[in-house]
Enzyme design. Structure first.
Site, mmCIF file in Angstrom:
data_model
loop_
_atom_site.group_PDB
_atom_site.id
_atom_site.type_symbol
_atom_site.label_atom_id
_atom_site.label_comp_id
_atom_site.label_asym_id
_atom_site.label_seq_id
_atom_site.Cartn_x
_atom_site.Cartn_y
_atom_site.Cartn_z
ATOM 1 N N ASP A 33 0.853 -1.200 0.000
ATOM 2 C CA ASP A 33 0.000 0.000 0.000
ATOM 3 C C ASP A 33 0.878 1.236 0.000
ATOM 4 O OD1 ASP A 33 -2.136 2.008 0.753
ATOM 5 O OD2 ASP A 33 -3.310 0.186 0.953
ATOM 6 N N GLU A 155 -18.444 -5.975 5.163
ATOM 7 C CA GLU A 155 -17.735 -5.472 6.336
ATOM 8 C C GLU A 155 -18.519 -5.911 7.573
ATOM 9 O OE1 GLU A 155 -16.758 -1.280 5.908
ATOM 10 O OE2 GLU A 155 -16.402 -1.648 3.780
ATOM 11 N N ASN A 231 -24.584 -6.570 -6.126
ATOM 12 C CA ASN A 231 -24.757 -5.401 -5.249
ATOM 13 C C ASN A 231 -26.000 -4.602 -5.635
ATOM 14 O OD1 ASN A 231 -22.608 -5.973 -3.662
ATOM 15 N ND2 ASN A 231 -21.412 -4.154 -4.151
ATOM 16 N N PHE A 272 -32.010 -8.707 3.341
ATOM 17 C CA PHE A 272 -31.962 -7.397 2.679
ATOM 18 C C PHE A 272 -33.340 -6.805 2.389
ATOM 19 C CE2 PHE A 272 -27.563 -6.163 2.111
ATOM 20 C CZ PHE A 272 -26.977 -7.280 2.708
ATOM 21 N N ALA A 275 -36.373 -2.587 6.216
ATOM 22 C CA ALA A 275 -36.610 -1.175 5.926
ATOM 23 C C ALA A 275 -35.930 -0.329 6.992
ATOM 24 C CB ALA A 275 -38.106 -0.908 5.897
ATOM 25 N N GLY A 276 -35.669 0.918 6.674
ATOM 26 C CA GLY A 276 -35.031 1.809 7.634
ATOM 27 C C GLY A 276 -34.539 3.067 6.961
ATOM 28 N N CYS A 283 -19.752 0.990 -0.775
ATOM 29 C CA CYS A 283 -19.989 0.165 -1.973
ATOM 30 C C CYS A 283 -21.336 0.344 -2.651
ATOM 31 C CB CYS A 283 -19.720 -1.286 -1.632
ATOM 32 S SG CYS A 283 -17.951 -1.536 -1.375
ATOM 33 N N LYS A 286 -21.969 3.725 -4.648
ATOM 34 C CA LYS A 286 -21.122 3.963 -5.826
ATOM 35 C C LYS A 286 -21.219 2.818 -6.835
ATOM 36 C CE LYS A 286 -17.125 1.458 -4.643
ATOM 37 N NZ LYS A 286 -16.750 0.298 -5.410
HETATM 38 P P1 NAD Z 1 -10.101 0.981 0.526
HETATM 39 O O1 NAD Z 1 -10.187 2.360 0.020
HETATM 40 O O2 NAD Z 1 -10.323 0.690 1.967
HETATM 41 O O3 NAD Z 1 -8.641 0.389 0.185
HETATM 42 C C1 NAD Z 1 -7.956 0.613 -1.001
HETATM 43 C C2 NAD Z 1 -6.462 0.734 -0.679
HETATM 44 O O4 NAD Z 1 -5.729 0.793 -1.900
HETATM 45 C C3 NAD Z 1 -6.091 2.001 0.095
HETATM 46 O O5 NAD Z 1 -5.448 1.648 1.303
HETATM 47 C C4 NAD Z 1 -5.155 2.761 -0.852
HETATM 48 O O6 NAD Z 1 -4.142 3.474 -0.188
HETATM 49 C C5 NAD Z 1 -4.604 1.635 -1.693
HETATM 50 N N1 NAD Z 1 -4.081 2.048 -3.001
HETATM 51 C C6 NAD Z 1 -4.643 2.874 -3.913
HETATM 52 N N2 NAD Z 1 -3.857 2.980 -5.000
HETATM 53 C C7 NAD Z 1 -2.768 2.207 -4.778
HETATM 54 C C8 NAD Z 1 -1.606 1.886 -5.538
HETATM 55 N N3 NAD Z 1 -1.414 2.373 -6.778
HETATM 56 N N4 NAD Z 1 -0.699 1.059 -4.988
HETATM 57 C C9 NAD Z 1 -0.877 0.536 -3.753
HETATM 58 N N5 NAD Z 1 -1.959 0.797 -2.996
HETATM 59 C C10 NAD Z 1 -2.903 1.612 -3.501
HETATM 60 O O7 NAD Z 1 -11.083 0.115 -0.390
HETATM 61 P P2 NAD Z 1 -11.890 -1.227 -0.059
HETATM 62 O O8 NAD Z 1 -13.128 -0.910 0.685
HETATM 63 O O9 NAD Z 1 -10.972 -2.270 0.454
HETATM 64 O O10 NAD Z 1 -12.345 -1.620 -1.541
HETATM 65 C C11 NAD Z 1 -11.425 -2.038 -2.508
HETATM 66 C C12 NAD Z 1 -12.193 -2.544 -3.711
HETATM 67 O O11 NAD Z 1 -12.956 -3.700 -3.336
HETATM 68 C C13 NAD Z 1 -13.220 -1.560 -4.273
HETATM 69 O O12 NAD Z 1 -13.302 -1.732 -5.660
HETATM 70 C C14 NAD Z 1 -14.512 -1.985 -3.620
HETATM 71 O O13 NAD Z 1 -15.649 -1.640 -4.390
HETATM 72 C C15 NAD Z 1 -14.353 -3.491 -3.593
HETATM 73 N N6 NAD Z 1 -15.095 -4.185 -2.536
HETATM 74 C C16 NAD Z 1 -15.133 -3.668 -1.287
HETATM 75 C C17 NAD Z 1 -15.789 -4.353 -0.271
HETATM 76 C C18 NAD Z 1 -15.880 -3.818 1.133
HETATM 77 O O14 NAD Z 1 -16.585 -4.411 1.932
HETATM 78 N N7 NAD Z 1 -15.225 -2.740 1.480
HETATM 79 C C19 NAD Z 1 -16.375 -5.602 -0.554
HETATM 80 C C20 NAD Z 1 -16.291 -6.108 -1.851
HETATM 81 C C21 NAD Z 1 -15.641 -5.394 -2.842
HETATM 82 C C1 UGA Z 2 -22.145 -5.030 0.586
HETATM 83 C C2 UGA Z 2 -22.563 -6.431 0.108
HETATM 84 O O1 UGA Z 2 -23.475 -6.999 1.050
HETATM 85 C C3 UGA Z 2 -21.335 -7.335 -0.035
HETATM 86 O O2 UGA Z 2 -21.737 -8.602 -0.533
HETATM 87 C C4 UGA Z 2 -20.367 -6.683 -1.014
HETATM 88 O O3 UGA Z 2 -19.200 -7.457 -1.157
HETATM 89 C C5 UGA Z 2 -20.000 -5.293 -0.508
HETATM 90 O O4 UGA Z 2 -21.208 -4.501 -0.335
HETATM 91 C C6 UGA Z 2 -19.144 -4.551 -1.475
HETATM 92 O O5 UGA Z 2 -19.183 -4.784 -2.657
HETATM 93 O O6 UGA Z 2 -18.437 -3.708 -0.976
HETATM 94 P P1 UGA Z 2 -21.426 -3.956 2.916
HETATM 95 O O7 UGA Z 2 -21.428 -2.664 2.169
HETATM 96 O O8 UGA Z 2 -20.295 -4.292 3.810
HETATM 97 O O9 UGA Z 2 -21.556 -5.171 1.872
HETATM 98 O O10 UGA Z 2 -22.718 -3.974 3.833
HETATM 99 P P2 UGA Z 2 -24.202 -4.578 3.757
HETATM 100 O O11 UGA Z 2 -24.385 -5.509 4.872
HETATM 101 O O12 UGA Z 2 -24.545 -5.058 2.409
HETATM 102 O O13 UGA Z 2 -25.051 -3.258 4.069
HETATM 103 C C7 UGA Z 2 -25.030 -2.148 3.183
HETATM 104 C C8 UGA Z 2 -25.999 -1.091 3.684
HETATM 105 O O14 UGA Z 2 -27.348 -1.523 3.534
HETATM 106 C C9 UGA Z 2 -25.828 -0.734 5.167
HETATM 107 O O15 UGA Z 2 -25.986 0.660 5.323
HETATM 108 C C10 UGA Z 2 -26.953 -1.491 5.827
HETATM 109 O O16 UGA Z 2 -27.371 -0.923 7.043
HETATM 110 C C11 UGA Z 2 -28.034 -1.376 4.760
HETATM 111 N N1 UGA Z 2 -29.071 -2.437 4.821
HETATM 112 C C12 UGA Z 2 -28.727 -3.745 4.681
HETATM 113 C C13 UGA Z 2 -30.400 -2.084 4.966
HETATM 114 O O17 UGA Z 2 -30.745 -0.893 5.077
HETATM 115 N N2 UGA Z 2 -31.354 -3.069 4.966
HETATM 116 C C14 UGA Z 2 -31.031 -4.387 4.825
HETATM 117 O O18 UGA Z 2 -31.947 -5.235 4.831
HETATM 118 C C15 UGA Z 2 -29.681 -4.732 4.680
#
Ligand code: NAD
Ligand code: UGA
Length: 454
Positions: A33, A155, A231, A272, A275-276, A283, A286
């Site tokens: 990173d 998360e 998603n 999912f 309601a709320g 995620c 966007k």
């Molecule tokens: P994040 O912003 O927490 O982490 C991304 C990291 O990449 C940062 O620490 C940043 O400093 C680093 N980075 C950026 N450019 C870089 C480079 N050129 N070299 C090295 N490091 C670099 O993001 P995240 O939440 O972990 O999400 C990452 C991807 O996974 C996104 O596309 C997101 O949509 C997807 N995703 C996220 C979740 C989730 O629950 N957060 C779940 C599924 C998929």
């Molecule tokens: C979501 C997806 O559930 C993951 O499968 C996916 O990998 C991830 O996005 C991603 O691509 O980043 P996450 O964003 O961690 O995961 O959280 P969720 O549990 O999905 O909740 C998302 C939002 O929806 C929260 O604000 C939650 O409170 C809300 N939610 C969820 C509701 O309002 N109602 C529901 O029934 C469920």
């Protein structure tokens, strides 16, 4: 499979979880990173975010020298057979996906990758992005296999979701490389009981044959589209539930009862449909706008997803209006306790948190807001209205409040004894924006209850 060497680019929520579990499966795993603060935390054996079970695993993998935090492409990439890209894909102001980090990481890595190594895209990207990254590799004249391998973890349950996955999806032209990526996951799966034990988390299911997650191989574009479709569909379910909730509010139906019965139909499912105050996080918002934009680019309209977004954006305002009305249309001098700043329970992540949005609306309308979150106070500080006071406990936030707003579904809030509201508050209004509080119990002791669709 035999232990191998891996680099995971991006030590965020996805990258750090992935790298830690690969390291725990025995592979030497660099986590690369550019953010020194995040790297420093990992070196100290912990994560920069709250996630159940992750810290003991990071500590163990660091102590074993299997997890190696680094900011150097040169020190990590040339030694690696597998390079995962887990960098962020935020949205541009017009809602489309910003792929700057995706292309920058690919560019830097591909110049250094070893012969016959595999580049794996785990970041969520619009369909067609892999094609563009491959063109980028071709310009550098590197023969690197490319596999699209989207991530589905949530998360708050990231470790469990990764160890007991519903499905792993991988797509690419080179079938051998796709199969090698699947083998990596199988190496994690084969050690999941031991890893879960170290993390201190329970297995969600029994390990019977029928409980096995699926390994799904597709073409590259399908893999990319599967991720955003999943998603988008989950977001759609939430906005659908919120639309029905508004009708329930007008008719005396209870949306929880409605969704329990509707969701009992296995074709629909209960998940999912809570309601709320709508969905937030790094995620869903966007990814939905990214899907709409990428479809538009190809001349395809997605009115169904535009509607889901529109409904979602109305929810905080819808709830704020209810609060205003219940408090006599004037919030100045009103003390409101806001419980929940994380975008959901189980995390310290506050990206696009509906709880923060609501707290800020109330504060801008003149209310004196006292906010508390079990994990997200610190992260929330930069996003909250300057007048909001952060509290160290829910009891402190509730003290002398005219109203309480529960905005994150933390079990700790669901477990609050209703008497506690009555004893600590000076007012009587309990607003449950996540529908987790027992309405009858609230009304039984002469407090006023406002839910969403209840
Ligand atoms: P994040 O912003 O927490 O982490 C991304 C990291 O990449 C940062 O620490 C940043 O400093 C680093 N980075 C950026 N450019 C870089 C480079 N050129 N070299 C090295 N490091 C670099 O993001 P995240 O939440 O972990 O999400 C990452 C991807 O996974 C996104 O596309 C997101 O949509 C997807 N995703 C996220 C979740 C989730 O629950 N957060 C779940 C599924 C998929
Ligand atoms: C979501 C997806 O559930 C993951 O499968 C996916 O990998 C991830 O996005 C991603 O691509 O980043 P996450 O964003 O961690 O995961 O959280 P969720 O549990 O999905 O909740 C998302 C939002 O929806 C929260 O604000 C939650 O409170 C809300 N939610 C969820 C509701 O309002 N109602 C529901 O029934 C469920």
């Amino acid at each position: 499979m035999a232990n191998t060497t891996i680099t995971v680019i991006g030590a965020g929520y996805v990258g750090l979880t992935t790298a830690t579990l690969l390291a725990e499966a025995g592979h030497t795993t660099y986590v690369l990173d550019i953010n020194q603060q995040r790297l420093q935390a990992i070196k100290e054996g912990r994560s920069f975010f709250f996630e159940e079970g992750i810290n003991p695993l990071i500590k163990h993998a660091i102590d074993n020298k299997k997890l190696i935090p680094t900011d150097s492409y040169e020190d990590s990439i040339p030694h690696s057979q597998f390079v995962f890209s887990c960098v962020g894909t935020p949205d541009n102001p017009d809602g489309s996906s910003n792929l700057t980090y995706v292309f920058a990481a690919a560019e830097q890595a591909s110049r250094l990758m070893a012969a016959n190594s595999i580049y794996i895209q785990k970041s969520t990207v619009p369909v067609g992005t892999g094609e563009r990254v491959k063109e980028q590799f071709a310009k550098i004249k590197k023969k690197v296999a490319y596999v699209s391998n989207p991530e589905f973890l949530r998360e708050g349950t990231a470790i469990t979701d990764t160890l007991w996955f519903d499905r792993i999806v991988a797509g690419g032209n080179d079938k051998k490389s796709v199969s090698k990526v699947m083998d990596l996951y199988k190496s994690v799966e084969s050690r999941r009981a031991e890893i879960a034990k170290r993390a201190g988390i329970q297995s969600p299911k029994t390990d019977t044959k029928n409980d096995k997650g699926a390994y799904i191989i597709t073409n590259r574009n399908s893999a990319e589209l599967i991720k955003v479709t999943a998603n988008a569909f989950l977001a759609l379910k939430i906005s659908f539930a919120n639309s029905i909730a508004k009708l329930a509010d007008q008719t005396g139906a209870d949306v929880n009862e409605v969704m329990d019965a509707v969701g009992a139909d296995r074709r629909i499912g209960r998940a999912f449909l809570n309601a709320g105050r709508g969905y937030g996080g790094g995620c869903f918002p966007k990814d939905v706008s990214g899907l709409i934009a990428s479809a538009q680019e190809r001349g395809v309209d997605m009115p169904i997803m535009t509607a889901a977004t529109d409904v979602n954006e109305t929810m905080p305002g819808y709830i704020a209006e209810k609060i205003k009305k219940a408090l006599g249309d004037n919030l100045s001098q009103k003390r409101i306790a806001v419980l929940g700043l994380a975008f959901k329970a189980g995390t310290s992540d506050v990206r696009r948190s509906p709880g923060i949005k609501l707290a800020n609306v109330l504060a801008k309308n003149g209310a004196k807001v006292f906010a508390y979150d079990p994990q997200a106070n610190e992260e929330a500080r930069k996003d909250i209205h300057r007048s909001i006071e952060l509290c160290n406990s829910y009891e402190e936030a509730l003290q002398d409040a005219d109203a309480v707003l529960i905005s994150t579904e933390w079990p700790e809030f669901a477990a609050i004894k209703i008497d506690v509201f009555k004893n600590l508050m000076r007012g009587t209004l309990v607003v449950d924006a996540v529908n987790i509080i027992n309405k009858q119990a609230v009304e039984k002791i002469d407090l006023r209850h406002i839910g969403v669709g209840r």
